[in-house]
Design a protein around this motif. Sequence first.
Motif, PDB file in Angstrom:
ATOM      1  N   ASP A   9       0.814  -1.218   0.000  1.00  0.00           N
ATOM      2  CA  ASP A   9       0.000   0.000   0.000  1.00  0.00           C
ATOM      3  C   ASP A   9       0.846   1.265   0.000  1.00  0.00           C
ATOM      4  O   ASP A   9       0.327   2.363  -0.150  1.00  0.00           O
ATOM      5  N   GLU A  96     -11.786   5.675  -1.790  1.00  0.00           N
ATOM      6  CA  GLU A  96     -11.791   4.581  -0.822  1.00  0.00           C
ATOM      7  C   GLU A  96     -12.977   4.716   0.128  1.00  0.00           C
ATOM      8  O   GLU A  96     -13.254   5.794   0.641  1.00  0.00           O
ATOM      9  N   HIS A 117      -8.070  -2.604  -0.016  1.00  0.00           N
ATOM     10  CA  HIS A 117      -6.959  -2.163   0.841  1.00  0.00           C
ATOM     11  C   HIS A 117      -7.050  -2.968   2.126  1.00  0.00           C
ATOM     12  O   HIS A 117      -7.836  -2.643   3.013  1.00  0.00           O
ATOM     13  N   VAL A 122      -2.594  -3.663  -1.269  1.00  0.00           N
ATOM     14  CA  VAL A 122      -3.723  -3.345  -2.138  1.00  0.00           C
ATOM     15  C   VAL A 122      -3.854  -4.490  -3.137  1.00  0.00           C
ATOM     16  O   VAL A 122      -2.898  -4.834  -3.832  1.00  0.00           O
ATOM     17  N   GLN A 140     -11.786  -1.778   3.402  1.00  0.00           N
ATOM     18  CA  GLN A 140     -11.533  -0.550   2.646  1.00  0.00           C
ATOM     19  C   GLN A 140     -11.304  -0.932   1.179  1.00  0.00           C
ATOM     20  O   GLN A 140     -10.510  -1.831   0.886  1.00  0.00           O
ATOM     21  N   HIS A 141     -11.988  -0.236   0.281  1.00  0.00           N
ATOM     22  CA  HIS A 141     -11.883  -0.571  -1.135  1.00  0.00           C
ATOM     23  C   HIS A 141     -12.392   0.585  -1.990  1.00  0.00           C
ATOM     24  O   HIS A 141     -12.946   1.557  -1.483  1.00  0.00           O
ATOM     25  N   TRP A 142     -12.197   0.446  -3.299  1.00  0.00           N
ATOM     26  CA  TRP A 142     -12.766   1.347  -4.301  1.00  0.00           C
ATOM     27  C   TRP A 142     -12.984   0.538  -5.562  1.00  0.00           C
ATOM     28  O   TRP A 142     -12.544  -0.601  -5.673  1.00  0.00           O
ATOM     29  N   ALA A 173      -6.548   5.743  -3.219  1.00  0.00           N
ATOM     30  CA  ALA A 173      -7.059   5.237  -4.496  1.00  0.00           C
ATOM     31  C   ALA A 173      -6.476   5.997  -5.689  1.00  0.00           C
ATOM     32  O   ALA A 173      -6.323   5.431  -6.769  1.00  0.00           O
TER      33      ALA A 173
END
Length: 183
Positions: A9, A96, A117, A122, A140-142, A173
């Motif tokens: 990350d 995110e 994440h 990541v 946690q993500h996007w 992100a």
Amino acid sequence: MSTLTIFADSDSSQALLKSTEPSEISRLLSAEGVRFEQWQTRDDIRAGDSQDAVLAAYADDVERLIREQGYQTVDVISIASDNPQKDALRQKFLDEHTHSEDEVRFFVEGQGLFALHIGDKVFEILCEKGDLLSVPANTQHWFDLGPEPDLVAIRFFNNPEGWVANYTGSKIADAYSRIAATN
């Protein structure tokens, strides 16, 4: 082709691992509590098709997953590249965020890039037609649907309100991959 790329990350410039092998993708994501499967698809569903048509076409798979996981709400995102709201919709998912429930998507058509994440890594997963991805609650993500989406995905929810994001405020992100235009 479905692809998993893992980064630290703190360094988006160098992949730690990259795989296009579905069984390896599933194994690596499963170790993080993420479900990845590939389902049989049909060729008669296209971006822009109605929610009713998509859900009818995949009724058996949808019902099976509802019984297995207890989902309360199912909907469809179906967006073609000529949709006038595509840019606003894309932007909505790019920062995110987390959800208080699992985020589950089955890709009926097209592709999308999830980035998770988890810890100090990541995990970028390029999901394509036939992929099912279940991101655990509070991860946690996007997500990037790309600048020219041609996407149909079935979404499963435990929350009757559907998709509710809790944005983290992080700009992480911005340092990672996006789907490029196909011009």
